[in-house]
Design a protein around this motif. Sequence first.
Motif, short mmCIF file in Angstrom:
data_model
loop_
_atom_site.label_atom_id
_atom_site.label_comp_id
_atom_site.label_asym_id
_atom_site.label_seq_id
_atom_site.Cartn_x
_atom_site.Cartn_y
_atom_site.Cartn_z
N SER A 52 -3.28 1.87 -5.38
CA SER A 52 -4.00 1.24 -4.27
C SER A 52 -4.13 2.15 -3.05
CB SER A 52 -3.29 -0.05 -3.86
OG SER A 52 -2.03 0.23 -3.27
N ARG A 53 -3.35 3.23 -3.01
CA ARG A 53 -3.37 4.13 -1.84
C ARG A 53 -4.14 5.42 -2.12
NH1 ARG A 53 -1.89 -0.11 0.27
NH2 ARG A 53 -0.11 -0.25 1.71
N ALA A 54 -4.90 5.46 -3.20
CA ALA A 54 -5.62 6.68 -3.56
C ALA A 54 -6.61 7.09 -2.46
CB ALA A 54 -6.35 6.49 -4.88
N GLU A 55 -7.35 6.12 -1.90
CA GLU A 55 -8.37 6.47 -0.91
C GLU A 55 -7.78 7.05 0.36
OE1 GLU A 55 -12.06 4.58 1.69
OE2 GLU A 55 -11.12 3.38 0.13
N PRO A 56 -6.81 6.38 1.04
CA PRO A 56 -6.27 7.00 2.26
C PRO A 56 -5.57 8.32 1.99
CG PRO A 56 -5.00 5.05 1.62
CD PRO A 56 -6.25 5.04 0.80
N LEU A 57 -4.99 8.47 0.81
CA LEU A 57 -4.34 9.74 0.48
C LEU A 57 -5.39 10.85 0.36
CD1 LEU A 57 -1.59 10.99 -0.14
CD2 LEU A 57 -2.01 10.53 -2.56
N TYR A 58 -6.49 10.52 -0.29
CA TYR A 58 -7.60 11.48 -0.41
C TYR A 58 -8.14 11.84 0.97
CZ TYR A 58 -12.58 12.66 -0.83
OH TYR A 58 -13.82 13.23 -0.66
#
Length: 248
Positions: A106-112
């Motif tokens: 679920s945290r892929a986008e902010p990590l990217y």
Amino acid sequence: MTTGVRAYVGSPVALAWTLLGAAAVGGVVATGWRLVRAVTTWTTLTDPTVLDGLGSVLAWALGSTAVLAVCGAVWLPCSVAIAHAVGGTHRGRPPTGAETARRVASRAEPLYRWVKTRLAVGPLAERLLTEDDVSAVEVAVGCDAFVVPAIALDAPTLPFAVERANRVVPEPGRRQVQFVGVGATATLVAVAWGLGVALGSTLGAGVVSSATLAGGVGVVGLVVTAAVDTAWRAGVYATSDLDEGFSR
């Protein structure tokens, strides 16, 4: 031993993700090493008339950079998982493996987006960053280390993660963790190399086995160092008073 490191050692989830990260990074390094060696033997690159004889050197440099970039990409999700496991333990809610896996997904986008922020230096910022990102100047000095823990524990968006990370009062101790980890890794690599030479039946076999053994030890040591560093940052973040923070 800091509280973050103690929580890491006592968290089976964090240790499992460290093992997964070591396997993934090791696989990338092994594959990348073979590919780079193969490319640098191409006749075109070894020709002394090509790039003034620096073709092989340039291939090594570009190949090594690509391998390091891929290693960083495969390690990032593991760092989020470790931060989630350690931070949750500090907050009295040790997560299960399934909960941590869902949090990583679920945290892929902010990590990217955080990776984009780190790469967008100077003129690249105008090209790479959008209104959903943050710029490097929006991160308080010393607080960039806590963005990943904030993403893992609290923030579904990067701006929220940066806002939370900016509230953490930086503490001394991280450099010591890194220094001890890198120093121990270097020592173990030297021991592994010597052991490989001693066990080799011939000089050639000894050199090859030494390189393989030392490389494997080096990868594991650096991954464990990165994991402990992540645990330290997660521990500081999870135990900070974010209502009375460094930067409101």
